[in-house]
Design a protein around this motif. Structure first.
Motif, PDB file in Angstrom:
ATOM      1  N   HIS A 147       0.456  -0.875   0.087  1.00  0.00           N
ATOM      2  CA  HIS A 147      -0.121  -0.053   0.106  1.00  0.00           C
ATOM      3  C   HIS A 147       1.122   1.176   0.176  1.00  0.00           C
ATOM      4  O   HIS A 147       1.933   1.466   1.204  1.00  0.00           O
ATOM      5  N   GLU A 167       1.882   3.813   2.716  1.00  0.00           N
ATOM      6  CA  GLU A 167       2.157   3.290   4.044  1.00  0.00           C
ATOM      7  C   GLU A 167       3.461   2.801   3.613  1.00  0.00           C
ATOM      8  O   GLU A 167       4.476   1.987   3.581  1.00  0.00           O
ATOM      9  N   HIS A 192      -6.261   0.032  -2.395  1.00  0.00           N
ATOM     10  CA  HIS A 192      -6.024  -1.180  -1.237  1.00  0.00           C
ATOM     11  C   HIS A 192      -5.967  -2.762  -1.930  1.00  0.00           C
ATOM     12  O   HIS A 192      -5.674  -3.309  -1.423  1.00  0.00           O
ATOM     13  N   HIS A 222       2.327  -3.601   6.878  1.00  0.00           N
ATOM     14  CA  HIS A 222       1.712  -1.758   6.628  1.00  0.00           C
ATOM     15  C   HIS A 222       1.523  -1.067   7.759  1.00  0.00           C
ATOM     16  O   HIS A 222       2.609  -1.331   8.252  1.00  0.00           O
ATOM     17  N   GLU A 274      -9.166  -0.420   4.664  1.00  0.00           N
ATOM     18  CA  GLU A 274      -8.596  -0.560   6.796  1.00  0.00           C
ATOM     19  C   GLU A 274      -8.830   0.717   6.532  1.00  0.00           C
ATOM     20  O   GLU A 274      -9.734   1.077   7.609  1.00  0.00           O
TER      21      GLU A 274
HETATM   22 ZN   LIG Z   1      -2.319  -1.474   4.265  1.00  0.00          ZN
END
Ligand SMILES: [Zn+2]
Length: 958
Positions: A179, A182, A257, A289, A395
C-alpha cells in the motif's frame, strides 16, 4: 515505566544484556561459517546512534535491537548510497533509489542477492532480495529445492522429510510497500537488510545462520513513486493529517488497497510474486502495513477459515504473542495482537503462503503517508493510516467497523493489548522504523530459534492437505465437459492453475456416486498439496457466526462467481479417475458449415464483446430471438456477421466461441450492434473502483474514454459519447457529485519535470470540487439528448438522489443489516432484454455489493417492499431476498433486500438511464455478471424493454 539502557556506543548486544533479552541461550552456538570478509573490521556508526536518538520522539519508542548500526568498510549502508539514514524526517526514497541501494549492497556483500522476478504495469523492475549467511546465499538453489520437496510430500516419505528438514532452512519473506501510502516499511527494510548482512551480534548471527530472509522491497513500485511525488509536492508542508484534502488520485495503474484483495492475482505485480512464490515456497510471508497504533501483529482471529490446517491457528498467535511480549519487555508501548483482522477471506496477498500450507503474517505499524513528524492522540480513533484518496473498503472501512464494535480506542488496555500507548505524542518516521524493524527482528529471532519446527510444520501442513482427501467429506470437484459456454470454465480452471492447483481432464466417462460425467470433464482431486486451497476457492462459504465481523468479503465461491457448474464430489473414487494433467487451457472455438454468413452463438461468454471489437469495422447484428441450425441452438443475442470469412473464423477460434457459417442470414428479427462511443466516469477520490472496470475493459479489448469532472463540466456530452458509465464509487450521490472538498488551495495532479509520476491516467489543475451541479445538469442533458447513462452499485444513488430518475428511490439498509460481499440469488424478470443475452437461467447467482436499496414508484404504489403486488416493467432484475436466497457467505438481515430492484431501466427524454444496484464488474471476480454490463454497452441503442418503447425492427439506424 520499564526502560532499557540503550547500547548506543556498541553495535554488539553484550552477552549479559542478550541473556536478559532472552536471546542468550540461543547464542551458544552461532555456527558462523562464513562471516563476511569485512565484518571483522566493523565499528559502530556513532552518527547513526546520535541522529536516531534525536529522531525518535520518545525514549520508549526504540529498542536495543535498532539503536545502533555497524559501520563496515566496503559494505555500503543505506546512508552511503542514499545520502541519509533511514527514518530521517521529511525523507522518502523513490523506487529506483531503493533498487540502487539493494544492488550496491548485493555487489559488496556475499550475503545478499537480488533476483529480478518481473516488471510492474509501468515497467519498473520487480525483485526479490535474499539475505543470509555467505553459505546460505552461495547454496540458495539447494535451499530452494529442499523447500520444494517439503512442499510436495507425495514424492517423499516421512523419514526422508526428516532428513530434508535437518539440512534445510526456512525462507522468511518480508513485503513492504504493498500500500503505497504506507511508506515506512520500504525504508526500514533497507536498513534491516544491511543490518542482517553486517551486524555480528549473537542475535543477528543466529538469524543469519538459521534463516534465509527474502524481501519484496516495494510490492507496488508504480504507486510508491506516485505517492512519494505527491508527498514532496504537497505532503511535506503538512503539519497534521492531510490539510491538502486528499491523497494522490492513483497508486498503481488500476487499484489502491485492493492489491491486497486481488484473490485471482490479476495485477501483474501480484502475479509475479505468486509465480516466484511457487518456485521458492517460503513457509512464512510477512506483509508490512501501517495503520494501527502503534504496532498490531496479526494473530488470525475469528472468524477463521476452517479448511486451513489447524496447525496454522496455533502458529499464528504463538509468533504474535512472542513479538508482543518481547517488545513490551523492551518497554515499547502499544504493541498488540488479536482484535483487528480475522482469518476468513483467503484473498490477501500474503495469504498466498497460508493457502499453500505456509503462514501469512501481517503488521500494521503506526505511520503516515509521508515522512513528517506529526502529533497524535491515539485514543481518538486510532492512528491516521497511510491511506490515499482511494481508500474504500479495507482499512478505512474497517476502522469504522472497529469503532462501531467499541474496539477503536487503541489507547485502551485490553487482554490483547497489555501495554497500550496513552496520552499525546509526536510520531516520526524513525519511530515507525524502530517499531517495524524491532518487530521483524523479533519474528526472525523466533524463526531462527525454531527453524526446524517451522519446516516440520510446513511439511506436516502440506502432507495433511494431501491426506485430507481421504478423510474429509469432500474428495474433489468435477467441472463437467460439454457446457454450452466453456470459456468461463476455462477462466476458472486457468485461475486455479495460476495458484499451482493441479487439474486433470478425464480420459473417459466418469461414473461416481455423485453422478456421471462425460469424458473431457475437468477434475480437481483433493489429494494434492494445494487440495485445501482448491476446496477453499470452490466450496460454498458457510459463515460461522453472523455476529462476527470480517475484514473483507464473506464469499468468493468461484463456480458461482463465474456461473460455471462445479460439482462437489464426496465419492473417494474420484481420486482414482484416470486423467491427463491440464496446464493453461486455450480453448479453440469452432466454426461449422461452409457458408458466408456467420452466426456466432451467444452462450454467455465474456469474449463476445471482444469478438465484436476485433471485428469493429464489420457489420455485426444481434438476433432478437433464438433460431436453430442443425442440432445447434443460437439464442437471442447471437451475432450475425457477414464479411471477411477468414477473419471471422480466426477470431471465433481464438476466442473459444461457437459459430456456424450459414448460406444466408436466419429470418428472425435482429438489430445492428453499433459500437458506442463509451465514456467511463471517475471521481478523483475513488479511482480504484473505476480501476477494476477499466481493467476488465482493457482485458476484453473494449475501448473507452476515461473522463473526469473536467470533461463533464464542459457539457456537450452527447456530441462526444453515446454511453457514459459511472462505475460503483464514492458511496453516495452527494459524494459522487461533490467529491473532494476544497480546502483553500487547488490540488493539481499533473506531470512536470520534478514530478514525473503524477498526471498518469488523467490530469487536472485541481482535483477538488467534483462535477458539481453544473456536471449533474450536463449529464441530465446528455440523457435527454439520447445518451445512455449506466450507473453501477453506489453510483446508482446519484440518478435517484439528483432527480434524473424521479420515480426511483435509493435508500440505505438498516444498521442491523450486515452483508460483506455474499453471493445471493437474482431473478431476471425480463429475459428478453438484451442485457440478459447469453443467460439461460431465470435465477442467477450475483455478488451483493453495497449499493442502494432501489425502489420504483409506480402508479402511486411504491414498489420495492415485501409482497408488493405490482412490479413495474422498468425493473429488469430483482433480488428475491431472504435467507433462502443467500448462496454463499453472510447476509445478516436478508429480508431487507426482499424483492428489491437489482437492475432498473428508466427511459428519459430521448435517452435512458440503467441503474444496477449491485456491481456486475467487481474486482476480477464475478465473471458470470460481466456480460450484463457488456451486453448493455453492446446493445446500447437497442435496449427497449419497456412495452411502450418496444418495437421490432430488422436492423436499425443510428
Ligand atoms: Zn495496508
Amino acid at each position: 515505566m520499564l526502560r532499557w539502557e540503550r547500547c548506543a556506543r556498541r553495535f554488539l548486544v553484550p552477552a549479559a544484556f542478550a541473556a536478559v533479552l532472552g536471546i542468550g541461550a540461543l547464542a551458544q552456538e552461532p555456527q558462523s561459517k562464513g562471516v563476511g570478509k569485512s565484518t571483522a573490521e566493523a565499528t559502530s556508526d556513532e552518527e547513526f546512534s546520535r541522529l536516531v536518538r534525536q529522531w525518535t520522539t520518545r525514549p520508549d519508542f526504540i529498542s536495543p535491537l535498532v539503536d545502533h548500526l555497524p559501520k563496515v568498510a566496503g559494505v555500503p549502508s543505506p546512508k552511503d548510497v542514499l545520502g541519509h539514514y533511514i527514518g530521517e524526517p521529511k525523507k522518502l526514497t523513490y523506487y529506483a533509489d531503493i533498487l540502487r541501494y539493494y544492488r550496491a549492497l548485493s555487489a559488496a556483500s556475499p550475503r545478499v542477492k537480488v533476483l529480478p522476478i518481473g516488471k510492474s504495469n509501468e515497467g519498473r523492475e520487480l525483485v526479490v532480495v535474499f539475505v543470509g549467511s555467505d553459505e546460505s546465499i552461495r547454496n540458495l538453489e539447494q535451499y530452494r529445492v529442499s523447500l520444494g520437496q517439503l512442499a510436495d510430500p507425495r514424492k517423499i516419505a516421512d523419514a526422508e522429510a526428516k532428513e530434508i528438514v535437518a539440512k534445510a532452512k526456512p525462507i522468511y519473506h518480508l513485503m513492504g510497500g504493498l500500500h503505497s501510502g504506507e511508506v515506512g516499511p520500504s525504508e526500514m527494510l533497507m536498513e534491516l537488510a544491511y543490518r542482517l548482512a553486517t551486524e555480528s551480534s549473537e542475535l543477528i548471527n543466529q538469524i543469519r545462520e538459521n534463516v534465509i530472509v527474502s524481501i519484496t522491497p516495494v510490492a507496488d513500485p508504480d504507486g510508491r513513486d506516485r505517492n512519494v511525488d505527491w508527498y514532496y509536492k504537497y505532503g511535506i508542508n503538512e503539519t497534521e493529517g492531510h490539510p491538502v484534502g486528499a491523497g494522490v488520485p492513483y497508486w498503481g495503474k488500476y487499484v489502491f488497497h485492493d492489491d491486497n484483495r486481488d484473490i485471482n492475482y490479476s495485477q501483474v505485480e501480484m502475479r509475479s510474486l505468486l509465480d516466484w512464490y511457487l518456485q521458492w515456497h517460503p513457509p512464512i510471508m510477512h506483509d508490512l502495513h501501517q495503520a494501527q497504533t502503534l504496532l498490531y501483529t496479526f494473530s488470525g482471529q475469528a472468524p477463521q477459515n476452517p479448511t486451513l490446517d489447524p496447525i496454522l491457528y496455533g502458529e499464528l498467535p504463538a509468533m504474535a504473542n512472542f513479538e508482543m511480549s518481547q517488545m513490551t519487555k523492551y518497554g515499547m508501548p502499544g504493541v498488540w495482537t488479536h482484535g483487528f483482522v480475522d482469518m476468513w477471506s483467503p484473498g490477501y496477498l500474503a495469504f498466498m503462503s497460508s493457502n499453500h500450507n505456509g503462514m501469512i503474517r501481517m503488521y500494521e505499524i503506526q505511520g503516515f503517508s509521508g515522512a513528517n513528524t506529526q502529533h497524535m492522540r491515539p485514543g481518538q480513533g486510532g492512528g491516521r493510516g497511510g491511506r490515499g484518496a482511494g481508500a474504500g473498503a479495507g482499512e478505512g472501512a474497517d476502522l469504522a467497523a472497529l469503532a462501531a464494535a467499541g474496539r477503536g480506542n487503541q489507547s485502551q488496555r485490553e487482554w490483547y493489548r497489555p501495554l497500550p500507548a496513552t496520552g499525546e505524542f509526536d510520531w516520526s518516521l524513525r519511530n515507525n522504523t524502530n517499531y517495524g524493524e524491532t518487530g521483524v527482528l523479533t519474528a526472525l529471532q523466533y524463526t531462527s530459534t525454531f527453524p526446524k519446527i517451522i519446516l516440520e510444520n510446513f511439511y506436516r501442513k502440506s502432507r495433511n492437505s494431501v491426506d485430507a482427501a481421504r478423510k474429509d467429506a469432500v474428495a474433489g470437484y468435477v467441472i463437467p465437459a460439454g457446457l454450452r459456454d466453456m470459456t468461463r470454465v476455462a477462466t476458472l480452471i486457468n485461475l486455479l492453475r495460476v495458484q499451482g492447483i493441479e487439474v486433470g481432464r478425464a480420459t473417459a466417462e466418469i461414473k461416481l456416486k455423485d453422478g456421471t460425467f462425460p469424458a473431457g470433464s475437468f477434475i480437481v482431486k483433493r489429494d494434492q498439496p494445494y487440495g485445501r486451497l482448491a476446496k477453499i476457492l470452490l466450496e460454498k462459504q458457510t459463515y460461522p457466526d453472523p455476529n462476527l465481523r470480517t475484514y473483507d468479503d464473506s464469499a468468493w465461491t468461484m463456480g458461482m462467481m463465474s456461473h460455471a457448474d462445479v460439482k462437489e464430489i464426496g465419492d473417494k473414487a474420484v481420486l482414482d479417475v484416470p486423467c491427463e494433467p491440464v496446464d493453461q487451457i486455450r480453448l479453440a472455438g469452432t466454426v461449422t458449415g461452409g457458408g458466408t454468413v456467420f452466426a456466432v452463438a451467444h452462450y454467455g461468454s465474456n469474449n463476445m464483446i471482444t469478438l465484436r471489437y476485433r471485428l469493429k469495422d464489420m457489420r455485426v447484428q444481434a438476433v432478437e430471438e433464438e433460431f436453430k441450425n442443425g442440432d445447434k441452438t443460437f439464442p437471442a443475442g447471437s451475432f450475425i456477421v457477414s464479411g471477411d470469412g477468414a477473419r471471422v473464423r480466426a477470431a471465433v477460434e481464438a476466442l473459444g466461441l461457437t459459430a456456424a457459417a450459414l448460406s444466408s442470414a436466419p429470418s428472425v428479427a435482429m438489430h445492428d450492434l453499433d459500437l458506442p462511443r463509451l465514456a467511463v466516469y471517475s471521481t478523483w477520490s475513488s479511482t480504484q473502483d473505476v480501476g477494476w472496470v477499466r481493467y476488465a475493459f482493457d482485458k476484453f479489448e473494449v475501448p473507452y474514454a476515461l473522463i473526469y469532472k473536467e470533461r463533464v463540466r464542459q457539457g456537450n456530452l452527447k456530441t462526444a459519447f453515446d454511453v457514459i458509465l459511472i462505475p460503483h464509487q464514492a458511496g453516495s450521490g452527494k459524494r459522487l457529485v461533490f467529491d473532494i472538498e476544497n480546502r483553500g488551495q487547488p490540488l493539481a495532479y499533473k506531470k512536470n519535470d520534478q514530478f514525473k509520476n503524477l498526471g498518469a491516467y488523467g490530469e487536472s489543475d485541481d482535483i477538488t470540487g467534483g462535477m458539481g451541479l453544473q456536471g449533474v445538469a450536463a449529464i441530465e442533458k446528455f440523457v435527454k439528448d439520447g445518451g445512455l447513462l449506466v450507473t453501477l452499485g453506489a453510483a446508482s444513488y446519484f440518478p435517484a438522489d439528483f432527480g434524473l430518475t424521479p420515480h426511483v428511490d435509493a435508500t440505505r439498509v438498516s444498521t442491523q443489516f450486515y452483508a460483506p460481499g455474499p453471493i445471493i440469488d437474482a431473478e431476471i424478470l425480463h429475459p428478453e432484454s438484451p442485457i440478459f443475452y447469453g443467460y439461460d437461467k431465470k435465477t442467477v447467482p450475483v455478488r451483493y455489493g453495497s449499493g442502494p436499496l432501489l425502489s420504483v414508484q409506480s402508479g402511486g404504489d411504491p414498489f420495492g417492499g415485501d409482497n408488493s403486488p405490482h412490479v413495474p416493467d422498468t425493473v429488469l432484475m430483482r433480488y428475491p431476498g431472504g435467507d433462502d436466497h443467500v448462496l454463499s457467505g453472510l447476509m445478516k438481515g436478508a429480508a431487507e433486500v426482499r424483492n428489491r430492484a437489482a437492475i432498473i431501466d428508466v427511459p428519459s427524454g430521448r435517452g435512458r438511464i440503467i441503474l444496477f444496484a449491485g456491481n456486475p464488474c467487481y474486482r476480477w471476480q464475478n465473471f458470470g455478471e460481466f456480460n450484463m454490463l457488456f451486453n448493455t454497452v453492446l446493445n446500447y441503442n437497442d435496449i427497449k424493454t419497456v412495452p411502450e418503447a418496444k418495437t421490432t425492427t430488422a436492423g436499425d439506424a443510428r
